[in-house]
Each structure stands twice: as structure tokens, then as C-alpha cells.
Design an enzyme around this catalytic site. Structure first.
Site, short mmCIF file in Angstrom:
data_model
loop_
_atom_site.label_atom_id
_atom_site.label_comp_id
_atom_site.label_asym_id
_atom_site.label_seq_id
_atom_site.Cartn_x
_atom_site.Cartn_y
_atom_site.Cartn_z
N THR A 40 0.84 -1.20 0.00
CA THR A 40 0.00 0.00 0.00
C THR A 40 0.88 1.26 0.00
OG1 THR A 40 -1.59 -1.20 1.37
CG2 THR A 40 -1.86 1.18 1.25
N ARG A 63 -11.72 -9.76 -2.66
CA ARG A 63 -11.58 -9.14 -1.33
C ARG A 63 -11.27 -7.66 -1.47
NH1 ARG A 63 -7.15 -6.31 1.20
NH2 ARG A 63 -7.30 -6.54 3.46
N ILE A 64 -12.01 -6.82 -0.75
CA ILE A 64 -11.79 -5.37 -0.74
C ILE A 64 -11.11 -5.02 0.58
CG2 ILE A 64 -12.92 -3.12 -0.79
CD1 ILE A 64 -13.34 -4.60 -3.37
N GLY A 65 -10.10 -4.18 0.52
CA GLY A 65 -9.40 -3.78 1.75
C GLY A 65 -9.87 -2.41 2.23
N ASP A 66 -9.07 -1.79 3.07
CA ASP A 66 -9.45 -0.49 3.67
C ASP A 66 -9.23 0.68 2.71
OD1 ASP A 66 -6.55 -1.26 4.28
OD2 ASP A 66 -6.54 0.88 4.62
N THR A 112 -2.37 2.39 6.30
CA THR A 112 -1.82 1.17 5.69
C THR A 112 -1.70 0.10 6.76
OG1 THR A 112 0.10 0.20 4.59
CG2 THR A 112 0.54 2.04 6.05
N GLY A 113 -1.68 -1.17 6.32
CA GLY A 113 -1.53 -2.26 7.28
C GLY A 113 -2.53 -3.34 6.97
N LYS A 114 -3.16 -3.90 8.01
CA LYS A 114 -4.11 -4.98 7.79
C LYS A 114 -5.50 -4.38 7.56
CE LYS A 114 -5.47 -8.54 10.65
NZ LYS A 114 -5.09 -9.64 11.53
N GLY A 115 -5.97 -4.49 6.34
CA GLY A 115 -7.20 -3.80 5.93
C GLY A 115 -8.38 -4.10 6.82
#
Lengths: 133, 185
Positions: free
Chosen positions: A1, A29-32, A51-54
């Protein structure tokens, strides 16, 4: 990211984030990142890119929370971002960069490291990976 | 009050033992992108143009997980997403892109050229063609390094956040434990 936040000397703000997501993620899969208020947010007080784990960032609406703490509790950008990263998101999952309309900048993270860089008009600049940098 | 800018290239458990040959290109890329943003602000470019310019540059650098350096799904494909927003709360977002070279610019076009905020997958790809943004074959986003990272992640049966070292886990038939979006795996 990857992400960038910026404010000009008139206090205009903007935030942008882009990502390939997670290695080995499920198709679809959709992230943050594209979720307004999770990985990306801006209003008249601040601009935030996370950023990181969505999944953790979405659950904690991290980017919007930074702005909300400033808006409703009147705290500084630095304190709002520190609270979100240290208190309201799981350890090892989140980093963010943010600027305020007043020209403040902050780059907290609760992971081992975050590739980050910032600069301000009064000459401050920083490029780092780990907390000690 | 004055201008300010901050950027990131991802967070995760970036090992302190990261060798110089992997650390230095990333630090040089951060410095390069910061310089581009600072010069744009000094030239009185609007912050919206500045953040788009910097993220486009970061997308084009393969060492970061976005655009050219995007990591792979469990099917070995690329699905990119991006979002842009300004202080007036105008915003645009895209997901599920497989051929667009700079997803952040398509997100901005969603914000400026549609009544919507978010387009995804086939609709977003069709919008990209309609808007004439640069598109390439999906395979050109698949780098050898990311194929290796996917292999490691599958062996460890995990998804990974940026720079997570895959922990060897021989658990059969379990959905991979979410662990973030690794890049250096």
C-alpha cells in the site's frame, strides 16, 4: 500500500491511497484503501492515509476516527492520530500518515516498521522505516 | 501555517535485518517521491494534484505494493484499488482493477466525471476504457518477486501484510489466517 497526504499554505487538504491488497488474498476481497473513512479520509481539519491490515483498519474506521477526535474532542492532529494507532486499533496492524489544515504532520504506526517520509514548509523533513529512524 | 506533506510505502513487520540492497532502493524511492511532492507544493499546485502526482509515482515503483508492484491474490492475479479525497469531502474510489496503470488517477476521474464515489471490477475497468486512461495487459503487473511471495504465503497458509515474514504453518484445509498485506514476505 502507498499513500500521500498534503496541505497547502491556504489550508487546502487532500489524501490519496493505492494498493495491490494482501498477498494470497481471496479474489474479490476489498481492503481499507477504497473505503472512505477507513484507509482514506479528508475533511476541513485533516487528511489521512492508512496502511496495514485492511480488515483491522475497516473495523476501526481509523482514518475517520483521527478526524473525529479532532472535530469532537478538539485534540491536536498528533494526539488524535496517536490515540487511534495506540488505543483503538490492534497492535501490529496499522500505520498512517496525516496532515492538518494548520500544517502539522504526523506518521504513527504500531507495526515493526512503516516506509514513510514527510516535509514541512518550515524546513522539517524525515525519511524512515523503523521507529528509531 | 504553511504547506506540509507526508507519504508512506506500506507498514508491517519490516524486519530490522532488512538487507541494505532491499532497504536502500526503498529509501531512495521515498526521497524521490517526497522531492516531487515538495516541488509541486512550492509551485503552488493544489494538494489534490500533489497527492495524485506522488501516488502515481509510488504506483510506478515496483518495490511498493501498488500499481506495478501489486501483490497477487490466491489465484495469482492482481486486483488493485485506490482512493482520493479532499478537504471539501469530494472523493473517488476504485477496486478490482486488473489492467489500469495508475489506479489513483482513475479514482480521481470517478470523483470528477461521475455522480458516484466508488466503481469496482468490470464497471471500473469499463470506465477506465471510456475515460481513455493508460491500460496494459494484466500479466505485465505480475513480477517474479510477487509470484515468489505468493508461493511463500501459500506454503505458510497465510495472507500477509506488508513485509510480514511468512511463519511456517502446516495447518491443512484451513482458510488462510488473515495477517495483513505483506510485500517482502
Amino acid at each position: 500500500t502507498v499513500g500521500c497526504v498534503a496541505v497547502d499554505d491556504l489550508g487546502n487538504l487532500a489524501s490519496a491511497t493505492s494498493t495491490g491488497g494482501l498477498v494470497n488474498k481471496m479474489v474479490g476481497r476489498i481492503g481499507d484503501t477504497p473505503i472512505i473513512g477507513a484507509g482514506t479520509y479528508a475533511n476541513n481539519l485533516c487528511a489521512v492515509s492508512a496502511t496495514g491490515k485492511g480488515e483491522a483498519i475497516i473495523r476501526s474506521t481509523a482514518a475517520r476516527d483521527v478526524a473525529a477526535f479532532m472535530e469532537y474532542k478538539g485534540v491536536s492532529l498528533k494526539d488524535a492520530a496517536a490515540f487511534v494507532v495506540e488505543e483503538s486499533t490492534p497492535k501490529g496492524n496499522v500505520g498512517l500518515v496525516a496532515v492538518s489544515a494548520k500544517g502539522d504532520v504526523t506518521m504513527p504506526f504500531n507495526t515493526t516498521g512503516m516506509f514513510r517520509a514527510c516535509a514541512t514548509e518550515d524546513g522539517y523533513w524525515e525519511i524512515g522505516i523503523w521507529p528509531s529512524d | 501555517m504553511g504547506w506540509a506533506i507526508a507519504l508512506h510505502g506500506g507498514a508491517g513487520d519490516i524486519p530490522l535485518s532488512l538487507p541494505p540492497e532491499r532497504r536502500q532502493p526503498r529509501e531512495a524511492a521515498l526521497r524521490h517521491c517526497l522531492q516531487i511532492g515538495v516541488e509541486a507544493l512550492k509551485a503552488n499546485k493544489p494538494p489534490l494534484d500533489v497527492v495524485e502526482l506522488v501516488v502515481r509515482e509510488l504506483e510506478n515503483i515496483p518495490v511498493f505494493n501498488a500499481g506495478k508492484g501489486s501483490v497477487l491474490t490466491s489465484s495469482g492475479t492482481v486486483e488493485m484499488e485506490a482512493c482520493i479525497m479532499d478537504g471539501t469531502k469530494r472523493c473517488g474510489a476504485v477496486s478490482g482493477l486488473t489492467t489500469v496503470v495508475n489506479p489513483i488517477s482513475l479514482a480521481r476521474l470517478v470523483m470528477e466525471n461521475t455522480p458516484h464515489i466508488y466503481l469496482a471490477f468490470d464497471g471500473a475497468e469499463a470506465f477506465a476504457r471510456e475515460q481513455g486512461v493508460e491500460c496494459v495487459d494484466a500479466n505485465s503487473f505480475i513480477t517474479a518477486e510477487n509470484v515468489e511471495r505468493l508461493k511463500q504465503a501459500k506454503e505458510a497458509n497465510r495472507v500477509q501484510i506488508d513485509y510480514t515474514q511468512p511463519i511456517k504453518k502446516y495447518v491443512k484445509e484451513e482458510t488462510p489466517e488473515a495477517d495483513g498485506d505483506s510485500q517482502l514476505g
